[in-house]
Structures are given as structure tokens and as C-alpha cells.
Design an enzyme around this catalytic site. Structure first.
Site, PDB file in Angstrom:
ATOM      1  N   SER A 285       0.849  -1.202   0.181  1.00 28.27           N
ATOM      2  CA  SER A 285      -0.014   0.086   0.012  1.00 28.27           C
ATOM      3  C   SER A 285       0.911   1.190  -0.083  1.00 28.27           C
ATOM      4  O   SER A 285       0.427   2.174  -0.580  1.00 28.27           O
ATOM      5  CB  SER A 285      -1.083   0.013   1.032  1.00 28.27           C
ATOM      6  OG  SER A 285      -0.331   0.148   2.525  1.00 28.27           O
TER       7      SER A 285
ATOM      8  N   ASN B 102      13.712   4.382   4.966  1.00 30.66           N
ATOM      9  CA  ASN B 102      12.747   3.429   5.413  1.00 30.66           C
ATOM     10  C   ASN B 102      11.565   4.297   6.133  1.00 30.66           C
ATOM     11  O   ASN B 102      11.725   5.249   6.746  1.00 30.66           O
ATOM     12  CB  ASN B 102      13.443   2.623   6.442  1.00 30.66           C
ATOM     13  CG  ASN B 102      12.437   1.436   7.057  1.00 30.66           C
ATOM     14  OD1 ASN B 102      11.991   0.734   6.156  1.00 30.66           O
ATOM     15  ND2 ASN B 102      12.343   1.318   8.214  1.00 30.66           N
TER      16      ASN B 102
ATOM     17  N   HIS C  39       8.788   3.345   9.024  1.00 28.80           N
ATOM     18  CA  HIS C  39       8.397   2.558  10.146  1.00 28.80           C
ATOM     19  C   HIS C  39       7.050   3.029  10.746  1.00 28.80           C
ATOM     20  O   HIS C  39       7.089   4.500  11.032  1.00 28.80           O
ATOM     21  CB  HIS C  39       9.632   2.669  11.232  1.00 28.80           C
ATOM     22  CG  HIS C  39       9.474   1.834  12.455  1.00 28.80           C
ATOM     23  ND1 HIS C  39       9.568   0.308  12.174  1.00 28.80           N
ATOM     24  CD2 HIS C  39       9.043   1.911  13.756  1.00 28.80           C
ATOM     25  CE1 HIS C  39       9.324  -0.120  13.359  1.00 28.80           C
ATOM     26  NE2 HIS C  39       8.814   0.664  14.365  1.00 28.80           N
TER      27      HIS C  39
HETATM   28  C1  GRF Z   1       2.957  -1.990   7.307  1.00 28.68           C
HETATM   29  O1  GRF Z   1       2.976  -2.538   8.622  1.00 28.68           O
HETATM   30  C2  GRF Z   1       3.549  -0.523   7.413  1.00 28.68           C
HETATM   31  O2  GRF Z   1       2.860   0.273   8.620  1.00 28.68           O
HETATM   32  C3  GRF Z   1       5.216  -0.726   7.233  1.00 28.68           C
HETATM   33  O3  GRF Z   1       5.070  -1.809   6.557  1.00 28.68           O
HETATM   34  C4  GRF Z   1       4.153  -2.719   6.418  1.00 28.68           C
HETATM   35  C5  GRF Z   1       3.721  -2.981   5.029  1.00 28.68           C
HETATM   36  O4  GRF Z   1       2.971  -2.054   4.457  1.00 28.68           O
HETATM   37  N1  GRF Z   1       5.460   0.411   6.891  1.00 28.68           N
HETATM   38  P1  GRF Z   1       2.525  -2.026   2.925  1.00 28.68           P
HETATM   39  O5  GRF Z   1       3.218  -3.442   2.191  1.00 28.68           O
HETATM   40  O6  GRF Z   1       3.160  -0.912   2.314  1.00 28.68           O
HETATM   41  O7  GRF Z   1       0.960  -2.115   2.774  1.00 28.68           O
END
Ligand code: GRF
Length: 191
Positions: free
Chosen positions: A12, A105, A107
């Protein structure tokens, strides 16, 4: 400017990058989407005609990041920066040093709190709620040789409510991640 996006999950955050590039809100292109496992994010890349590669972390083990580096360095079209968007494999020291200050990154907590080994995905939000925090959020940082320890670029806060479940909090944070990530990439491209 070309960025490679590394993923391990639904993608996402990758989707937010794709959408912002396509609506001319982010001035760069995605050279590669690289995943360390089969994941829905790869389908998002393919749907938008973005080169995607899956390198199974179970097969490559500790050689994973060196394999990725070989691909990026040998490609005729260069990659300028790397964005970790829900990427769950550790990058080797050699890789980090080669791409010094060119990797960011995202987080899902207010680092340095609730970061580090084992703190990813829903686990972060479970810990925040268990500790009765009044606020949480997400953070963009440069990647160094630690886990979630690099210089912080930007963050955004969200409230934590009395009867929040980890899933409700995760959704509230994830919505902010999609916006913060674009801001973080813009700062990366400006440096
Ligand atoms: C999610 O837990 C987000 O908080 C973190 O990585 C995970 C994956 O999110 N950044 P997505 O694959 O970008 O939906």
C-alpha cells in the site's frame, strides 16, 4: 531521478508512490520494485508496468542484498535512491555502505520508540497499546547498519484512543504513512 522500491507485503505504501508519480505530485520514476517474497505488492507493480523482481529470502539468505546490489549496479539504467516500503529483510553492511544516505525506510511508530528487531507490522501497535501510549505515528529515516536507528528525516503523530485495537491503530497510522512517505521521498530527492 530513479528510485527502487523494496517491499515484502501488500504494497500500500508502494501504491501511494505509484499514485503520486502518476498524478505528477512526485517527480521521479520507479526503476524496480524488488520483493524478498511473493506478495501482493508485486501485482501492483506489474499492473502499472513497473519492472519487478522477486528474490526469495529463503533461497538467498544472507546473500540477498548483494544479489540485489548486483542487479541494480549492472542495469543499463541507473537507480539513484532506494525506498524501503514495508521491507522485512536486513540489508548487509556492505550494501548499506555502498548506498550510504541513499536509502530511506518508513516505520509505523514514533522512532526511536517501538523500533528495532521484531518490531514490525501489527506487533508495533500491540506494544503501543499495551504500554497505554496516548500517541503514536510513523517515521521516515535514513537506513544505517542498525534496525530502525538511522537519522530521522520526518515523522507525523496520530492519537491513540482508549478503546483502540491494534488493527484500528494500524489503519490510522497506515493512512498517515501513505502521505508521510511522499514527503520523505521529496526530501530525499532534494538533498
Ligand atoms: C506496514 O506495517 C507498514 O506500517 C510498514 O510496513 C508494512 C507494510 O505496508 N511500513 P505495505 O506493504 O506498504 O502495505
Amino acid at each position: 531521478t530513479r528510485i527502487a522500491v523494496f517491499i515484502s507485503g501488500s504494497g500500500s505504501n508502494l501504491q501511494s508512490i505509484i499514485d503520486n508519480i502518476e498524478n505528477d505530485n512526485l517527480n521521479c520514476e520507479i526503476s524496480y520494485v524488488i520483493a524478498d517474497r511473493e506478495c501482493f505488492g508485486l501485482e501492483r507493480a506489474e499492473k502499472h508496468g513497473i519492472k519487478s523482481i522477486m528474490l526469495d529470502k529463503k533461497l538467498f539468505g544472507k546473500n540477498l542484498s548483494d544479489e540485489i546490489n548486483a542487479i541494480l549496479e549492472n542495469d543499463t539504467e541507473r537507480t539513484d535512491y532506494i525506498v524501503l516500503a514495508g521491507y522485512l529483510s536486513i540489508l548487509s553492511e556492505n550494501f548499506i555502505n555502498k548506498w550510504n544516505r541513499k536509502i530511506i525506510n518508513i516505520h509505523p511508530s514514533l522512532l526511536p520508540k517501538y523500533g528495532g528487531k521484531g518490531m514490525y507490522g501489527i506487533k508495533v501497535h500491540e506494544a503501543v497499546i499495551a504500554n497505554k501510549e496516548k500517541e503514536s505515528g510513523c517515521t521516515i529515516h535514513f537506513v544505517d547498519n542498525g534496525i530502525d536507528t538511522g537519522e530521522i528525516i520526518t515523522n507525523v503523530k496520530v492519537p491513540v484512543y482508549e478503546n483502540d485495537t491494534p488493527e484500528i491503530l494500524q489503519k490510522r497510522v497506515l493512512e498517515k504513512e501513505h502521505i508521510l512517505l511522499i514527503e520523505g521521498i521529496k526530501k530525499l530527492l532534494e538533498q
